[in-house]
Design an enzyme around this catalytic site. Structure first.
Site, mmCIF file in Angstrom:
data_model
loop_
_atom_site.group_PDB
_atom_site.id
_atom_site.type_symbol
_atom_site.label_atom_id
_atom_site.label_comp_id
_atom_site.label_asym_id
_atom_site.label_seq_id
_atom_site.Cartn_x
_atom_site.Cartn_y
_atom_site.Cartn_z
ATOM 1 N N TYR A 222 -14.358 17.852 -13.816
ATOM 2 C CA TYR A 222 -14.724 16.436 -13.940
ATOM 3 C C TYR A 222 -15.699 16.100 -12.800
ATOM 4 O O TYR A 222 -15.532 16.591 -11.673
ATOM 5 C CB TYR A 222 -13.463 15.573 -13.859
ATOM 6 N N ARG B 99 0.832 -1.210 0.000
ATOM 7 C CA ARG B 99 0.000 0.000 0.000
ATOM 8 C C ARG B 99 0.868 1.264 0.000
ATOM 9 O O ARG B 99 0.416 2.344 -0.352
ATOM 10 C CB ARG B 99 -0.965 -0.005 1.207
ATOM 11 N N ASP C 285 -5.520 19.753 -13.322
ATOM 12 C CA ASP C 285 -5.876 18.467 -13.911
ATOM 13 C C ASP C 285 -5.515 18.567 -15.397
ATOM 14 O O ASP C 285 -6.133 19.316 -16.153
ATOM 15 C CB ASP C 285 -7.376 18.198 -13.714
ATOM 16 N N LYS D 112 -6.755 7.482 -18.976
ATOM 17 C CA LYS D 112 -7.050 8.059 -20.288
ATOM 18 C C LYS D 112 -5.824 7.972 -21.212
ATOM 19 O O LYS D 112 -5.438 6.888 -21.579
ATOM 20 C CB LYS D 112 -7.560 9.487 -20.108
HETATM 21 C C1 LIG Z 1 -11.533 10.506 -16.038
HETATM 22 C C2 LIG Z 1 -11.111 11.782 -15.440
HETATM 23 C C3 LIG Z 1 -10.852 11.888 -14.067
HETATM 24 C C4 LIG Z 1 -11.025 10.735 -13.110
HETATM 25 O O1 LIG Z 1 -10.131 9.709 -13.399
HETATM 26 P P1 LIG Z 1 -10.412 8.158 -13.016
HETATM 27 O O2 LIG Z 1 -9.173 7.492 -13.481
HETATM 28 O O3 LIG Z 1 -11.644 7.747 -13.751
HETATM 29 O O4 LIG Z 1 -10.605 8.118 -11.550
HETATM 30 C C5 LIG Z 1 -10.434 13.113 -13.574
HETATM 31 N N1 LIG Z 1 -10.295 14.182 -14.381
HETATM 32 C C6 LIG Z 1 -10.559 14.124 -15.694
HETATM 33 C C7 LIG Z 1 -10.398 15.343 -16.525
HETATM 34 C C8 LIG Z 1 -10.980 12.926 -16.277
HETATM 35 O O5 LIG Z 1 -11.256 12.870 -17.578
#
Ligand SMILES: *Cc1c(COP(=O)(O)O)cnc(C)c1O
Length: 411
Positions: free
Chosen positions: A116, A63, A188, A213
Site C-alpha cells: 500500500y 489519547r 496487512d 475498508k
Molecule cells: C487503505 C489501506 C491502508 C491504509 O489505511 P487508511 O485507513 O487509509 O490509513 C493500508 N493498507 C491497505 C492494504 C489499504 O488498502
C-alpha cells in the site's frame, strides 16, 4: 450475561462478542455508548494512581483509549483469533505505530516490492531516514524472503492479497521461517478481511487492517487496527500514544456498528467479485483478470490453502490496442463510462468502486516502478460492493461496449 461459548459462528460473534463481563459496559443498552470525554476524573488518589499506571486504561485520558474503543478492540481481537487489538486513527496510524514500535536504528526489515502506498513510503523513505534498513522482495517468491534475511532482521512485513494485482504471499511458510529465527511477522490483512483469512491461523504474529475498508464497510469512517499477543500490542500502544494515533470515540462507535454485519457483507462481496471475475474472463475486450479464486490465478493453490474465499477485490487489464498508451486510454474510457460503479479510491464499502491504477499513481510511481509492481497501463481495480451482481454486470457490459466500438473503428 453474554457468553462466548454460545457463539458458534462469526456472524453471532460480531453481534454479541464485544460485551464481556469485565469491561463494565451497560449491557442493557443495545447500542454502545460514545464517550466524548477527553479526560476522566478519579474518585480518590488510589484510583488516580491505578488509572495513570495501568497500561491501556480505557478511562484515563482519551489519547490512551476510551470505553467504546475497548469494546470494539475486544471484538476485533476475537475476529483475528488473538489476545489483543489496538484501534488507531487510520490504517496508516496502525502501520506507523507498529513499525516504529518494532524497529530501531540498526535493525533490518524484509518487506514486499508491492505495498500500500503509505506503507511503501514508510519502508522506502521514513524508516531508512531513521536508520532502519529495508529490503524489498517479490512477494510471490518465498525463497527471496529467506535470502534477504540478515542477522539484524527484526521484522518481516507482508500484505496479501496485494494491491492492485492480487498477488499472494505464503503466510505459513514465512511465519515458520521467521519464528525459527525470532523474527516478528506482520501481515496487512486489509484486502482479505478476517472473514476470508486469519494470519494467526498460519503463525503470523500481527494482523493489521485499514478498518476504513471492510471492517467499517460503509465508506464513512477512517480507522485502523493491529491485532496480536497482548504484550506486543501493548508495546505498539506505547508508541501510538506518543505518536497520537488513537482512534476517535465516534469512529470507534461507527466501526463497532459496521462490524455487526461484517460476515454478511463480505460474503456478498466475495460472491459479487467471483461472479464479475468469471464474467469478465469471457469478455473479448479483457486481456486478463486477476482474482485469487479463479482457476487462472497463478497462485490458486496457495489461495486455497490460506484464504476461505477470494475476497471482494479483483482487477482487470483491458486489451485496448497494442501500445501502452492505447491501453491507458481504454481504461480511462471504461471507468468514465460506468454508471453504477463509482470512480473512487478505497474499497470494502457497500458500493462498488473502480479505479484506474496507472492514473492514480502517475505522479508517485515511475513507469519502471509500475512495471515492477505489475501495474499494466490498462489495469482497472474493481472493489465489489453489495449491489445485485446482474446490475453490476449490466453496467460493465455497457461500459465495455463503448470501448469495443472505438477499437472497431478505423485508426
Ligand atoms: C487503505 C489501506 C491502508 C491504509 O489505511 P487508511 O485507513 O487509509 O490509513 C493500508 N493498507 C491497505 C492494504 C489499504 O488498502
Amino acid at each position: 450475561m453474554h457468553n462466548d461459548d454460545f457463539l458458534t459462528d462469526l456472524q453471532s460473534l460480531v453481534i454479541h462478542g464485544d460485551l464481556d463481563a469485565e469491561n463494565g459496559a451497560d449491557d442493557t443498552a443495545l447500542a454502545p455508548a460514545i464517550y466524548p470525554a477527553s479526560t476522566y476524573a478519579a474518585r480518590n488518589s488510589a484510583e488516580f494512581a491505578a488509572m495513570a499506571n495501568q497500561p491501556r486504561h480505557p478511562r484515563y485520558y482519551a489519547r490512551y483509549g476510551n470505553p467504546t474503543q475497548e469494546r470494539c478492540e475486544r471484538l476485533l481481537a476475537k475476529l483475528e483469533g488473538v489476545e489483543a487489538a489496538l484501534l488507531c486513527s487510520s490504517g496508516m496510524g496502525a502501520m506507523s505505530a507498529s513499525l516504529l514500535a518494532l524497529a530501531r536504528a540498526g535493525d533490518h526489515i524484509v518487506a514486499q516490492t508491492s505495498h500500500y502506498m503509505g506503507t511503501a513510503k514508510l519502508l522506502t523513505d521514513l524508516l531508512p531516514g531513521l536508520g532502519v534498513e529495508v529490503t524489498q522482495v517479490d512477494q510471490r517468491d518465498t525463497a527471496a524472503f529467506f535470502a534477504a534475511t540478515r542477522k539484524n532482521t527484526r521484522l518481516i512485513v507482508v500484505e496479501t492479497p496485494s494491491n492492485p494485482t492480487l498477488a499472494l504471499t505464503d503466510l505459513a511458510a514465512i511465519a515458520e521461517f521467521a519464528r525459527s529465527r525470532g523474527i516478528v511477522t506482520l501481515a496487512d490483512n486489509t484486502f482479505a478481511s478476517p472473514i476470508n483469512q486469519r494470519p494467526r491461523d498460519f503463525g503470523i504474529d500481527l494482523a493489521l487492517h485499514s478498518a476504513t475498508k471492510y471492517l467499517g464497510g460503509h465508506s464513512d469512517l477512517i480507522a485502523g487496527v493491529v491485532c496480536g499477543d497482548a504484550e506486543r500490542v501493548e508495546k505498539i500502544w506505547e508508541c501510538a500514544i506518543a505518536l497520537g494515533t488513537n482512534v476517535s470515540p465516534f469512529n470507534a462507535f461507527l466501526l463497532l456498528r459496521g462490524l455487526r454485519t461484517l460476515p454478511m457483507r463480505v460474503a456478498r462481496q466475495n460472491e459479487n467479485a467471483l461472479t464479475l471475475a468469471r464474467f469478465l474472463e469471457t469478455q473479448p475486450a479483457i486481456a486478463r483478470v486477476h482474482y485469487p479464486e479463479l482457476a487462472s490465478h497463478p497462485q490458486r493453490a496457495l489461495a486455497k490453502r490460506q484464504m476461505r474465499h477470494g475476497g471482494g477485490v479483483l482487477s482487470i487489464e483491458l486489451k485496448g490496442g497494442d501500445g501502452d498508451e492505447q491501453g491507458f486510454h481504454a481504461a480511462q474510457k471504461f471507468v468514465a463510462a460506468l454508471k453504477l460503479a463509482r470512480h473512487a479510491v478505497s474499497l470494502g464499502g457497500v458500493e462498488t468502486l473502480v479505479v484506474h491504477a496507472a492514473s492514480m499513481w502517475e505522479a508517485s510511481l515511475t513507469p519502471e516502478q509500475m512495471r515492477r509492481a505489475g501495474i499494466a497501463p490498462s489495469l482497472v481495480r474493481i472493489a465489489a460492493g453489495l449491489e445485485n451482481a446482474a446490475d453490476l454486470q449490466a453496467d460493465i457490459t455497457q461500459a465495455l461496449s463503448g470501448i469495443e466500438d472505438r477499437q472497431g473503428s478505423p485508426e
